[in-house]
Design a protein around this motif. Structure first.
Motif, PDB file in Angstrom:
ATOM      1  N   GLY A 112       1.973   6.512  -6.949  1.00  0.00           N
ATOM      2  CA  GLY A 112       0.816   7.183  -7.530  1.00  0.00           C
ATOM      3  C   GLY A 112       0.029   6.268  -8.453  1.00  0.00           C
ATOM      4  O   GLY A 112       0.489   5.178  -8.814  1.00  0.00           O
ATOM      5  N   PRO A 113      -1.152   6.704  -8.852  1.00  0.00           N
ATOM      6  CA  PRO A 113      -2.083   5.846  -9.591  1.00  0.00           C
ATOM      7  C   PRO A 113      -1.722   5.603 -11.056  1.00  0.00           C
ATOM      8  O   PRO A 113      -2.329   4.753 -11.701  1.00  0.00           O
ATOM      9  CB  PRO A 113      -3.406   6.599  -9.481  1.00  0.00           C
ATOM     10  CG  PRO A 113      -3.004   8.030  -9.353  1.00  0.00           C
ATOM     11  CD  PRO A 113      -1.731   8.012  -8.550  1.00  0.00           C
TER      12      PRO A 113
ATOM     13  N   ASP B 205       0.827  -1.214   0.000  1.00  0.00           N
ATOM     14  CA  ASP B 205       0.000   0.000   0.000  1.00  0.00           C
ATOM     15  C   ASP B 205       0.861   1.264   0.000  1.00  0.00           C
ATOM     16  O   ASP B 205       0.584   2.215  -0.744  1.00  0.00           O
ATOM     17  CB  ASP B 205      -0.944   0.015   1.202  1.00  0.00           C
ATOM     18  CG  ASP B 205      -2.049  -1.021   1.106  1.00  0.00           C
ATOM     19  OD1 ASP B 205      -2.257  -1.606   0.018  1.00  0.00           O
ATOM     20  OD2 ASP B 205      -2.695  -1.281   2.152  1.00  0.00           O
ATOM     21  N   GLU B 206       1.914   1.288   0.833  1.00  0.00           N
ATOM     22  CA  GLU B 206       2.767   2.472   0.898  1.00  0.00           C
ATOM     23  C   GLU B 206       3.554   2.645  -0.397  1.00  0.00           C
ATOM     24  O   GLU B 206       3.721   3.763  -0.891  1.00  0.00           O
ATOM     25  CB  GLU B 206       3.720   2.394   2.097  1.00  0.00           C
ATOM     26  CG  GLU B 206       4.616   3.605   2.254  1.00  0.00           C
ATOM     27  CD  GLU B 206       3.884   4.921   2.508  1.00  0.00           C
ATOM     28  OE1 GLU B 206       4.569   5.966   2.506  1.00  0.00           O
ATOM     29  OE2 GLU B 206       2.644   4.939   2.714  1.00  0.00           O
ATOM     30  N   THR B 207       4.013   1.548  -0.980  1.00  0.00           N
ATOM     31  CA  THR B 207       4.718   1.614  -2.259  1.00  0.00           C
ATOM     32  C   THR B 207       3.802   2.192  -3.331  1.00  0.00           C
ATOM     33  O   THR B 207       4.191   3.098  -4.076  1.00  0.00           O
ATOM     34  CB  THR B 207       5.236   0.222  -2.664  1.00  0.00           C
ATOM     35  OG1 THR B 207       6.155  -0.238  -1.663  1.00  0.00           O
ATOM     36  CG2 THR B 207       5.911   0.239  -4.020  1.00  0.00           C
ATOM     37  N   ARG B 208       2.574   1.701  -3.399  1.00  0.00           N
ATOM     38  CA  ARG B 208       1.619   2.212  -4.382  1.00  0.00           C
ATOM     39  C   ARG B 208       1.287   3.680  -4.133  1.00  0.00           C
ATOM     40  O   ARG B 208       1.153   4.468  -5.062  1.00  0.00           O
ATOM     41  CB  ARG B 208       0.351   1.367  -4.367  1.00  0.00           C
ATOM     42  CG  ARG B 208       0.612  -0.050  -4.898  1.00  0.00           C
ATOM     43  CD  ARG B 208      -0.626  -0.884  -4.927  1.00  0.00           C
ATOM     44  NE  ARG B 208      -1.489  -0.392  -6.010  1.00  0.00           N
ATOM     45  CZ  ARG B 208      -2.801  -0.550  -6.028  1.00  0.00           C
ATOM     46  NH1 ARG B 208      -3.425  -1.158  -5.039  1.00  0.00           N
ATOM     47  NH2 ARG B 208      -3.507  -0.096  -7.034  1.00  0.00           N
ATOM     48  N   ARG B 209       1.168   4.072  -2.883  1.00  0.00           N
ATOM     49  CA  ARG B 209       0.889   5.474  -2.557  1.00  0.00           C
ATOM     50  C   ARG B 209       2.031   6.371  -3.043  1.00  0.00           C
ATOM     51  O   ARG B 209       1.799   7.419  -3.653  1.00  0.00           O
ATOM     52  CB  ARG B 209       0.703   5.645  -1.049  1.00  0.00           C
ATOM     53  CG  ARG B 209       0.255   7.054  -0.655  1.00  0.00           C
ATOM     54  CD  ARG B 209       0.272   7.258   0.852  1.00  0.00           C
ATOM     55  NE  ARG B 209       1.625   7.382   1.373  1.00  0.00           N
ATOM     56  CZ  ARG B 209       2.410   8.460   1.226  1.00  0.00           C
ATOM     57  NH1 ARG B 209       1.972   9.527   0.584  1.00  0.00           N
ATOM     58  NH2 ARG B 209       3.629   8.481   1.739  1.00  0.00           N
ATOM     59  N   LEU B 210       3.266   5.947  -2.798  1.00  0.00           N
ATOM     60  CA  LEU B 210       4.422   6.734  -3.216  1.00  0.00           C
ATOM     61  C   LEU B 210       4.552   6.798  -4.734  1.00  0.00           C
ATOM     62  O   LEU B 210       5.001   7.813  -5.273  1.00  0.00           O
ATOM     63  CB  LEU B 210       5.706   6.151  -2.606  1.00  0.00           C
ATOM     64  CG  LEU B 210       5.846   6.338  -1.099  1.00  0.00           C
ATOM     65  CD1 LEU B 210       6.973   5.465  -0.559  1.00  0.00           C
ATOM     66  CD2 LEU B 210       6.068   7.796  -0.751  1.00  0.00           C
TER      67      LEU B 210
END
Length: 136
Positions: free
Chosen positions: A101-102, A94-99
């Protein structure tokens, strides 16, 4: 009550800590944990390193190679066996994806034992993936 798990970008992760979490996770069996120089190069050349810590103790690492625009290859998602099942791996994803971006796809090659984890995390399997395997 135990302390919260803290997820953070950690570009200067020490090779010794990285080695230990690889060993503790079981990935040490298929990573060059006895080659400290290679482990250091793996960290130095990574574009994104995300860690999970509790009270300063390293619980897990997500090490990535990415252009931060189109794609990201997640080379290691290592979580110490003592904390597997507590949501650390999902938190690292989740944190990797947040950093990232979409607009960035997250891609990885799973060890057979972890396929169920990635399916439960909502990742889709890619049947048309190819690779040239390294000699070592």
């Amino acid at each position: 009550m135990s302390a919260a798990i803290v997820y953070a970008r950690e570009p200067a992760l020490a090779a010794g800590e990285f080695r230990q979490v690889l060993v503790d996770s079981g990935l040490g069996a298929i990573r060059p944990v006895d080659d400290g120089e290679r482990l250091q190069r793996m960290l130095d050349q990574a574009d994104l390193i995300v860690t999970a810590r509790r009270d300063g103790e390293l619980l897990g690492v997500a090490r990535c190679v990415t252009d931060f625009s189109w794609c990201c290859y997640l080379s290691e998602l290592a979580v110490a066996k003592s904390t597997q099942g507590l949501g650390v791996g999902k938190g690292l994803l989740d944190e990797t994806r947040r950093l990232l971006g979409p607009t960035v796809s997250l891609i990885l090659a799973s060890v057979p034992e972890a396929v169920g984890f990635y399916e439960r995390a909502g990742m889709a399997a890619m049947p048309n993936a190819f690779w040239y395997k390294r000699d070592y």
